[in-house]
Design an enzyme around this catalytic site. Structure first.
Site, mmCIF file in Angstrom:
data_model
loop_
_atom_site.group_PDB
_atom_site.id
_atom_site.type_symbol
_atom_site.label_atom_id
_atom_site.label_comp_id
_atom_site.label_asym_id
_atom_site.label_seq_id
_atom_site.Cartn_x
_atom_site.Cartn_y
_atom_site.Cartn_z
ATOM 1 N N TYR A 158 95.548 21.789 150.011
ATOM 2 C CA TYR A 158 95.013 21.860 148.653
ATOM 3 C C TYR A 158 93.559 22.310 148.678
ATOM 4 O O TYR A 158 93.149 23.205 147.915
ATOM 5 C CB TYR A 158 95.141 20.502 147.969
ATOM 6 N N VAL B 116 103.943 31.907 138.652
ATOM 7 C CA VAL B 116 102.825 32.755 139.055
ATOM 8 C C VAL B 116 102.900 33.152 140.523
ATOM 9 O O VAL B 116 102.222 34.096 140.954
ATOM 10 C CB VAL B 116 101.468 32.075 138.767
#
Length: 280
Positions: A188, A81
């Site tokens: 993250y 992706v």
């Protein structure tokens, strides 16, 4: 038994309930990160609930193929992706093969095992974690490239495919980390906060074209990522006052709800699914 039209196809109904066809009857779906964990559970759920075609996409092509083989109407495609061209081509191929795209669930994402080990080492040593000063640019970019850039690539391609039909549902995956900003996990947390803001901004734009975009923000879930989390960190998430780690199927059920007509009035929602660890 009578029939009603759904996007040009006859869907058999008995009374007010769809018979054995399910709530995704006849729909064409694409699931990223479908080779394992939540993505695999979503793909299987779509197939079980009547989707006419489910394309399981994953950077691990053989894993996606294994999942697809177990589903009626299942197909597999290898997909990174982070590569915008790959995403565009995958979506275009779905539309060529099936004439449309109705549902996209974007479950692909990564964490950082190296930083997790740094955090675990700090816990064991009884000292504060030191991550930001040690975090390399490539480690930062890897997480942002896959989690945030990848979400943009998927959202853009999905809207291009869905806009002509003026219908569709897209579900993205954020994280509880976007709310509680875990200490020592800046890349993250930033990537997932970005996913949330990106999805909500796109949702406001996309609904004008009949496309709904919503987000699931899971807490600790028993996936391959969790399996690679050092035990001392896993224990840190354990709390007898809240639910244990979610199963992939429990989180998948939330994504499937958002993708279904039952969530017709949800646009730009972020459903926090962390078992009661905190509310937002």
């Amino acid at each position: 038994m009578k029939s009603v039209q759904y996007r040009g196809e006859a869907v058999a109904r008995m009374g007010d309930e769809v018979a054995e066809y399910g709530r995704f009857a006849g729909r064409v779906a694409l699931v990223t990160g479908a080779g394992s964990g939540i993505g695999a559970a979503v793909a299987r759920g779509l197939a079980t609930q009547g989707a006419g075609a489910v394309v399981a996409a994953d950077i691990d092509g053989p894993a996606a193929e294994s999942v697809a083989k177990g589903m009626a109407g299942g197909h597999a495609v290898p997909l990174d992706v982070a590569d915008a061209g790959q995403v565009d081509r995958a979506v275009e191929e779905v539309v060529r093969a099936h004439g449309r795209l109705d549902v996209v669930v974007h479950a692909a994402g990564v964490d950082d095992p190296t930083v997790k080990q740094w955090l675990a080492d700090a816990v064991v040593a009884g000292r504060p974690p030191e991550v930001t000063t040690r975090l390399g640019v490539e480690a930062w970019r890897r997480v942002l490239r896959i989690n945030l850039d990848g979400t943009f690539h998927v959202l853009r391609a999905a809207l291009r495919a869905m806009r002509p039909n003026r219908s569709g549902a897209v579900v993205t995956f954020g994280s509880s980390a976007a709310f509680d900003a875990l200490t020592g996990y800046p890349h993250y947390a930033a990537s997932k906060a970005g996913v949330q803001a990106l999805s909500q901004s796109v949702a406001k734009e996309a609904i004008a074209f009949g496309v709904r975009v919503n987000t699931v923000a899971p807490g600790p879930t028993e996936t391959a990522m969790a399996a690679n989390t050092p035990e001392v960190l896993r224990k840190g998430f354990a709390d007898p006052r809240v639910r244990p780690y979610a199963t992939p199927e429990e989180i998948a059920d939330i994504a499937l709800f958002l993708a279904s007509d039952e969530a017709a009035n949800l646009v730009g929602a972020v459903l926090l699914a962390n078992g009661g660890r905190f509310t937002a």
